[in-house]
Each structure stands twice: as C-alpha cells, then as structure tokens.
Design a protein around this motif. Sequence first.
Motif, PDB file in Angstrom:
ATOM      1  N   ASP A  38       7.188 -10.076   2.106  1.00 31.44           N
ATOM      2  CA  ASP A  38       8.277 -10.992   2.406  1.00 31.44           C
ATOM      3  C   ASP A  38       8.951 -10.820   3.866  1.00 31.44           C
ATOM      4  O   ASP A  38       8.996 -11.732   4.605  1.00 31.44           O
ATOM      5  CB  ASP A  38       9.475 -10.794   1.447  1.00 31.44           C
ATOM      6  CG  ASP A  38       9.425 -11.678   0.106  1.00 31.44           C
ATOM      7  OD1 ASP A  38       8.488 -12.353   0.146  1.00 31.44           O
ATOM      8  OD2 ASP A  38       9.745 -11.225  -1.028  1.00 31.44           O
ATOM      9  N   ASP A  91       7.026  -4.994   2.780  1.00 35.41           N
ATOM     10  CA  ASP A  91       6.596  -5.883   1.804  1.00 35.41           C
ATOM     11  C   ASP A  91       6.100  -7.149   2.419  1.00 35.41           C
ATOM     12  O   ASP A  91       6.323  -7.315   3.634  1.00 35.41           O
ATOM     13  CB  ASP A  91       7.378  -6.421   0.460  1.00 35.41           C
ATOM     14  CG  ASP A  91       8.893  -6.597   0.912  1.00 35.41           C
ATOM     15  OD1 ASP A  91       8.737  -7.519   2.193  1.00 35.41           O
ATOM     16  OD2 ASP A  91       9.731  -6.379   0.332  1.00 35.41           O
ATOM     17  N   ARG A  96       0.135   2.290   5.054  1.00 36.84           N
ATOM     18  CA  ARG A  96       1.220   1.565   5.752  1.00 36.84           C
ATOM     19  C   ARG A  96       0.715   0.816   6.987  1.00 36.84           C
ATOM     20  O   ARG A  96      -0.357   1.054   7.803  1.00 36.84           O
ATOM     21  CB  ARG A  96       2.228   2.572   6.408  1.00 36.84           C
ATOM     22  CG  ARG A  96       2.884   3.243   5.416  1.00 36.84           C
ATOM     23  CD  ARG A  96       3.928   4.128   5.836  1.00 36.84           C
ATOM     24  NE  ARG A  96       3.171   5.306   6.668  1.00 36.84           N
ATOM     25  CZ  ARG A  96       3.790   5.965   7.719  1.00 36.84           C
ATOM     26  NH1 ARG A  96       5.198   5.883   7.922  1.00 36.84           N
ATOM     27  NH2 ARG A  96       3.025   6.736   8.537  1.00 36.84           N
ATOM     28  N   GLU A 145      -3.942  -3.055   3.690  1.00 36.84           N
ATOM     29  CA  GLU A 145      -3.330  -1.797   3.290  1.00 36.84           C
ATOM     30  C   GLU A 145      -4.649  -1.194   2.555  1.00 36.84           C
ATOM     31  O   GLU A 145      -4.467   0.184   2.802  1.00 36.84           O
ATOM     32  CB  GLU A 145      -2.444  -2.244   2.194  1.00 36.84           C
ATOM     33  CG  GLU A 145      -0.979  -2.613   3.004  1.00 36.84           C
ATOM     34  CD  GLU A 145       0.021  -3.350   1.981  1.00 36.84           C
ATOM     35  OE1 GLU A 145       1.199  -3.154   2.309  1.00 36.84           O
ATOM     36  OE2 GLU A 145      -0.330  -3.634   0.852  1.00 36.84           O
ATOM     37  N   SER A 202      -2.372  -7.340   1.924  1.00 38.02           N
ATOM     38  CA  SER A 202      -3.178  -6.507   0.763  1.00 38.02           C
ATOM     39  C   SER A 202      -4.455  -5.732   1.346  1.00 38.02           C
ATOM     40  O   SER A 202      -4.732  -4.663   1.303  1.00 38.02           O
ATOM     41  CB  SER A 202      -3.283  -7.197  -0.238  1.00 38.02           C
ATOM     42  OG  SER A 202      -4.073  -8.389  -0.289  1.00 38.02           O
TER      43      SER A 202
END
Length: 455
Positions: A145, A143, A199, A188, A185
């Motif tokens: 983070d 993610d 991924r 992806e 984003s």
Amino acid sequence: MAPKCFHRLFIANRGEVAARVGRACASMGITPVFGVSEADRDGPWTSGHETVVLGPARSAQSYLDPVRVVQAARQAGCTALHPGWGFLAENPLLAGLCESHGVTFIGPPAHVMRLMGKKIPAKHAMAAAGVRLIPGSPGVLADVDEARGVADEVGYPVLIKAESGGGGRGMRIARGPEELATAVSEAEREAQAAFGDPRVYLEKLIEGGRHVEIQLMADRYGNAVHLGERDCTVQRNHQKLIEESPAPGLDPEERDRTFAAAVRATQQIGYVGAGTMEFLLDEDGNLRFMEMNTRLQVEHCVSEMRSGIDLVAEQIRVAAGHRLSFTQDDVRLEGHAIECRINAEDPSDEFRPHPGVISRWAVPADEGGDVRVDTHVVSGYEVPPFYDSLLCKVITRGPDRDAACDRMIAALGELVCEGVPTTVPMHRAILGSRAFRENRYDTRVIPGWPPGEAD
C-alpha cells in the motif's frame, strides 16, 4: 613529525588489481605480501614476492573469508591490508576485523562503510549535503500500500530496489499499478536470497539515462577533493565495458554543482581514502545520486591518466595517517581519457567466459604516456574458471575525445592474445560506431554492437 608509512602490506585480492597495488607498494618501498587461493599460488603477479595461501580455489573458502584474510595478514607480519575491489573490498566486517586486530585497513572506517552500504541511510546523508536524489520512497517500504502511494506520487514506471542490494539483484520494474504488487514481492524474495535482507524501497525509473561517477579522495583530517567525473554508460547487464573522462554532453554548471556537493558529503560522513559516487543523468540534465562505492574502482586509471595522481599510493599514504598530498587547486585534469576492459569472453557467443591457456600475449607500446595497459597476464598464463575473466585494462589519452578513441582503436589493434577469445572485437566496433562518436546512446544499449545493427 609526519607519520611514517608501512613496511609490509597484505594484498587480499588477485589478478590485475593485486598487480596494480603491488606496483604502488614497489614505488613506495613497501614490501607486498600476496594472499592467494590454491588456484593462484603461481599467479604471475606474485613472481618474486612473498605469498600466503588463503585456502582452496573457491572464493568462499579463500578470498571471501574475512577471518582467514585477517589471520593471514597478521601471521605474515603485515601492519596494513589493501582489499582491492570486488571480493571483500566493501565488507565492513573485514574493515572491523582489521581495526580490532591492529591491521590498518586501506579504505574508509567500518562505520562509514556500513552507512553507505545501506541505500536509505546513504541517500539521507547525501541529501543533507545537497546532493540531488532520484525521487522515491523516503525509506524502506512498509507494505504494498505504501508502494502504491509513492508510485502514484512520483509516476510510473518505478523501480523496486533492495536496501542491501548490488549488482542488479533485488531489482524489479513496475510499469503500471497492475505490476506493482508482483514487483515488490519478487524483489523482496530475491533480496532475501541474495543478501539476507528482504527490505526494499522504491524509486522513479529513469529510462535512457547516462551513468556518471565522481572520483573522490579524503584524509582523516577532514580534507576531501574530487578528481573529476567519469562516464560509464556503456554497460552490459550492469557491468561496465568502457569508461571515459570527462563525461561527454554534461552541462558544466551541473558538473561543478555536483562536484561541490559530493565533496561536501564526503567530508560530512567522515570518509577516508578513495571513493566513488555514482549518479544517473536524467533527461533534464540533472545528476541524481545512486550509490557510493567505498573502495577503489576498476576504472580509477582513467582519473589517474587525466590528473597524473597515483590514487593507490595516495590511498596508502592517507591510511598511514598522512594528510592528502594535494589540494583541489592542485588537481589539473588534462585531455580526454578512455578505458576498455578486456575480458576472456566471446562476445559473439553471448559473452561466454573462456578459461584456458594464453599461448601468446603482447601489449601495445606506450606513446609518450598516452597508452597504458594494466594487467597481470603473461604468455603461458592459464585463465582459471573460478573468477572474473578480466585480462587487462587498456587506457588511452588524447587532447580530445576523438583522438583518445582513435588512439584506443590503434592500441587494441596491437594487443595480442592467442589461446582464448577476448572482447577486443566488441570494443573496436563500439569505438568506431557513429552512435558512440556522436554520443547517441544510454544505459539501455551498447552502441555499435551487435555489428550490423542500425548506427
């Protein structure tokens, strides 16, 4: 008793690479069979040879259809298939279909191709052999983070890259924490659209680096050798324009250390055939692994000019079950070689491709083996609008870099192409620039181009 070679070999490609593989077949007494699209059924490289029409002009229905390709090879009675480069050359599905249908694939095993086609497993395999990596995430990002944590550790700027990526797609730069979430984003989304795999992973962005690659060859008995390195730094939109060997400005100790690690990695992953490991030379002079191309490279001719070894013929012999015909001690790399890729494009008009009829075509004369032109073009050839616009590759060799460059400029001056514009003016400008001659450039700039800019 040594294994025999093939009688009939299917060439699943077009243009210059099809002609190149065809020449290797002729030198080995092998009958080539060319798989062509409807647009290429009268291609000059097929003259006097057997052809099989794969499908319509569009690649998706011909050159990019692995089932059609393997079926055509089988129906033509071919026991081996050479994929060339581009199209399906690095597609493990094609390699697997060949394996399951009794056709020898001229390349690495499908499982090795799958391993090296995924960036994270490939990096892990390289690290295990002592190859230096670009600092970054140990795997795909869970993610944003996790991306923030890794970016804070390696330092900005960072590059978000698609796990299944290639050709510059699925890549985004984040120069600071405020740009990271958007970069992840967007990468992806593009990765999902381009490769069906969203991924991504993160690497430290190395700006101002040099692009260096190592030519490797291996057999199925665990023998592997390198044939030196090539510098491919002169690029436009991730597409190489000029390649040369040896790489100028590379520290000899770093070169030799990376050679040894690359050969070791090639052996450890069970690689077979011709392959290329690509590296980025960072500001500290370290070669850091980017990816492995599990196929013959466009620029393999540069290594052939310095070594005198026919890499395509060696590929075919190795695929037929022979051991490498040479050892590392047998490889003698002589002089300096340089290659220019000549495309039917107008560099003064944003490199716009120019399909059309070539009314007159003539190539420079060889000079004692120091000038080579690989091409499929003849006078009257019509450059189709469906495919890559590569017309030829000009390769020259000299006792040193300046001599090879001077010989290239002269050779390009003798190349005649009437009917469509080419990239020759750009190549001559690059080769004659002070920035290129003095080795003052990196992957961010094209030295000497556009004309008139500071040199």
